[in-house]
Design an enzyme around this catalytic site. Structure first.
Site, PDB file in Angstrom:
ATOM      1  N   SER A 221       0.844  -1.206   0.000  1.00 17.72           N
ATOM      2  CA  SER A 221       0.000   0.000   0.000  1.00 17.72           C
ATOM      3  C   SER A 221       0.873   1.248   0.000  1.00 17.72           C
ATOM      4  CB  SER A 221      -0.857   0.018   1.264  1.00 17.72           C
ATOM      5  OG  SER A 221      -1.535   1.248   1.408  1.00 17.72           O
ATOM      6  N   TYR A 234      -2.349  -1.258  10.800  1.00 13.17           N
ATOM      7  CA  TYR A 234      -2.411  -1.676   9.386  1.00 13.17           C
ATOM      8  C   TYR A 234      -1.197  -1.181   8.601  1.00 13.17           C
ATOM      9  CZ  TYR A 234      -3.984  -1.549   4.479  1.00 13.17           C
ATOM     10  OH  TYR A 234      -4.078  -1.685   3.124  1.00 13.17           O
TER      11      TYR A 234
HETATM   12  P1  NAD Z   1     -11.349  -6.187  -0.152  1.00 18.85           P
HETATM   13  O1  NAD Z   1     -12.144  -6.068   1.090  1.00 18.85           O
HETATM   14  O2  NAD Z   1     -12.055  -6.360  -1.411  1.00 18.85           O
HETATM   15  O3  NAD Z   1     -10.301  -7.372  -0.036  1.00 18.85           O
HETATM   16  C1  NAD Z   1      -9.727  -7.795   1.169  1.00 18.85           C
HETATM   17  C2  NAD Z   1     -10.021  -9.277   1.276  1.00 18.85           C
HETATM   18  O4  NAD Z   1      -9.263  -9.825   2.347  1.00 18.85           O
HETATM   19  C3  NAD Z   1     -11.461  -9.601   1.605  1.00 18.85           C
HETATM   20  O5  NAD Z   1     -12.233  -9.743   0.440  1.00 18.85           O
HETATM   21  C4  NAD Z   1     -11.342 -10.909   2.366  1.00 18.85           C
HETATM   22  O6  NAD Z   1     -11.692 -11.990   1.535  1.00 18.85           O
HETATM   23  C5  NAD Z   1      -9.871 -11.022   2.695  1.00 18.85           C
HETATM   24  N1  NAD Z   1      -9.644 -11.307   4.109  1.00 18.85           N
HETATM   25  C6  NAD Z   1      -9.548 -10.427   5.135  1.00 18.85           C
HETATM   26  N2  NAD Z   1      -9.338 -11.083   6.283  1.00 18.85           N
HETATM   27  C7  NAD Z   1      -9.275 -12.408   5.970  1.00 18.85           C
HETATM   28  C8  NAD Z   1      -9.051 -13.595   6.722  1.00 18.85           C
HETATM   29  N3  NAD Z   1      -8.834 -13.556   8.044  1.00 18.85           N
HETATM   30  N4  NAD Z   1      -9.085 -14.781   6.066  1.00 18.85           N
HETATM   31  C9  NAD Z   1      -9.314 -14.835   4.738  1.00 18.85           C
HETATM   32  N5  NAD Z   1      -9.502 -13.745   3.976  1.00 18.85           N
HETATM   33  C10 NAD Z   1      -9.486 -12.547   4.597  1.00 18.85           C
HETATM   34  O7  NAD Z   1     -10.427  -4.892  -0.174  1.00 18.85           O
HETATM   35  P2  NAD Z   1      -9.179  -4.486  -1.078  1.00 18.85           P
HETATM   36  O8  NAD Z   1      -9.022  -3.039  -0.841  1.00 18.85           O
HETATM   37  O9  NAD Z   1      -9.295  -4.981  -2.463  1.00 18.85           O
HETATM   38  O10 NAD Z   1      -7.973  -5.211  -0.364  1.00 18.85           O
HETATM   39  C11 NAD Z   1      -7.047  -5.998  -1.072  1.00 18.85           C
HETATM   40  C12 NAD Z   1      -5.648  -5.575  -0.720  1.00 18.85           C
HETATM   41  O11 NAD Z   1      -5.433  -4.241  -1.135  1.00 18.85           O
HETATM   42  C13 NAD Z   1      -5.329  -5.607   0.760  1.00 18.85           C
HETATM   43  O12 NAD Z   1      -4.039  -6.170   0.946  1.00 18.85           O
HETATM   44  C14 NAD Z   1      -5.289  -4.148   1.149  1.00 18.85           C
HETATM   45  O13 NAD Z   1      -4.426  -3.920   2.249  1.00 18.85           O
HETATM   46  C15 NAD Z   1      -4.749  -3.555  -0.114  1.00 18.85           C
HETATM   47  N6  NAD Z   1      -4.931  -2.123  -0.287  1.00 18.85           N
HETATM   48  C16 NAD Z   1      -6.169  -1.574  -0.424  1.00 18.85           C
HETATM   49  C17 NAD Z   1      -6.304  -0.211  -0.635  1.00 18.85           C
HETATM   50  C18 NAD Z   1      -7.654   0.445  -0.823  1.00 18.85           C
HETATM   51  O14 NAD Z   1      -7.733   1.669  -0.838  1.00 18.85           O
HETATM   52  N7  NAD Z   1      -8.726  -0.300  -1.007  1.00 18.85           N
HETATM   53  C19 NAD Z   1      -5.169   0.595  -0.696  1.00 18.85           C
HETATM   54  C20 NAD Z   1      -3.922   0.020  -0.537  1.00 18.85           C
HETATM   55  C21 NAD Z   1      -3.819  -1.344  -0.349  1.00 18.85           C
END
Ligand code: NAD
Ligand code: MG
Length: 329
Positions: A221, A234
């Site tokens: 991130s 986080y």
């Molecule tokens: P999202 O909610 O769609 O995806 C996160 C997923 O993590 C969930 O769908 C869930 O299936 C999984 N998860 C969480 N805890 C879990 C557990 N204990 N066991 C199994 N699965 C679990 O959200 P996203 O934003 O697409 O997140 C995906 C990645 O992107 C993450 O690593 C997040 O840190 C990163 N990220 C997101 C953003 C943002 O702005 N959305 C920015 C930077 C990084």
């Protein structure tokens, strides 16, 4: 649970519309010939801008309940065989960035996705879209906070897919807390287990299956480089992710296994509307980037494809940013 079980459960709840929606999404992505000229699009106006309406869901949230619904490339991503024959496991493959699973299938890969059992509805949509491409789609729900489950997940994915070439360690937990004093030990532990321990366990187990040419991709991130005050726990896990990508790239490079990361900026996903952001941040989400809006998962899918594709054979230890013009790297 295997994909057959999840399919029959979906049929049982009578989601007859899903099949039609999947067929329409897949057909619309393939309707144009590959060499048809694509219209130029202005990225600043391509997708919704803030202000967004107030909304909140219990963790981990569902993409299908977001307003507006995120775009994961369901009707737009067109493949060109870049991952033909590859076998991939994507954690968090039900929603958000992990829905690059759709792009992977359109590039010719068989794909297993992991997610939490409460996300079955989102996962069902992804599995149906993978299958609409004629690819194998495996639904492997379960909680990554447990080492035993992580080991089983890798074994089940490798057995179900007939091998493992690509591991996308993408799942994460993010819960906003104004003060470190509001972060309970249970909270801290859950974030560390999901974001740091799970990739450690998954990668260790996957190494038994990964051959030269294989790829590991982690989602880090912009928080790894410029942490927000309210994401104390986080943000440090994302710094750890960025760091392990670089360490493992050195360790596994000589074995022909590439390790890279993606560092998104603000992206419109369930993580943000299920406790990941304050309501105030959500209403203005992405507004301070040069694009003036959050990114959509569809805009990052090609990065996950690129890092997995064998023509990126010199890319390892790299972090690819997708921050809409601000943030690091
Ligand atoms: P999202 O909610 O769609 O995806 C996160 C997923 O993590 C969930 O769908 C869930 O299936 C999984 N998860 C969480 N805890 C879990 C557990 N204990 N066991 C199994 N699965 C679990 O959200 P996203 O934003 O697409 O997140 C995906 C990645 O992107 C993450 O690593 C997040 O840190 C990163 N990220 C997101 C953003 C943002 O702005 N959305 C920015 C930077 C990084
Ligand atoms: Mg999800």
């Amino acid at each position: 649970m295997n994909d057959d079980t999840s399919m029959s459960r979906r049929k049982a709840v009578g989601s007859a519309g899903l099949g039609l929606a999947v067929a329409a999404a897949s057909a619309s992505a393939q309707a144009q010939p590959r060499d048809a000229a694509q219209p130029m699009t202005d990225p600043t106006t391509r997708y919704p801008k803030p202000p967004f309406q107030k909304q909140s869901q219990p963790w981990p949230g569902l993409a299908s309940r977001m307003e507006p619904r995120p775009d994961h490339g369901e009707t737009s991503y067109r493949g060109s065989g870049r991952l033909a024959g590859r076998k991939a496991l994507i954690t968090g493959g039900d929603s958000g960035m992990g829905r690059a699973a759709i792009a992977y299938a359109r590039e010719g890969a068989d794909v297993a996705i992991n997610y939490l059992p409460s996300e079955e509805a989102d996962a069902g949509e992804v599995i149906a879209l993978i299958k609409a491409e004629g690819r194998l789609g495996l639904a492997l729900p379960g909680d990554l906070q447990h080492e035993g489950f992580c080991n089983r997940l890798i074994a089940d994915a490798a057995r179900g897919l007939g091998g493992l070439d690509i591991l996308v360690s993408n799942a994460a937990r993010q819960q906003t807390r104004a003060s470190i004093l509001d972060v309970s030990t249970e909270d801290f532990d859950a974030t560390m287990k999901t974001n740091i321990y799970a990739p450690f366990w998954l990668i260790k187990a996957a190494l038994a299956h990964l051959k030269p040419g294989a790829a590991i991709i982690a989602t880090t991130s912009e928080q790894a480089y410029d942490p927000s005050a309210e994401l104390y726990d986080y943000a440090q896990t994302k710094a750890a992710t960025m760091n392990f990508v670089k360490s493992l790239a050195k360790q596994l490079g000589p074995k022909g296994i590439r390790v890279n990361g993606v560092a998104p900026g603000p992206i419109w996903t369930p993580l943000q509307v299920s406790g990941g952001a304050t309501m105030e941040k959500l209403e203005k989400f992405g507004g301070t980037t040069p694009m003036g809006r959050p990114g959509q998962p569809a805009e990052l899918a090609s990065i996950y494809v690129q890092l997995a594709a064998s023509d990126a054979s010199y890319a390892t230890g790299q972090i690819y940013g997708a921050g809409g013009g601000s943030g690091q790297p």
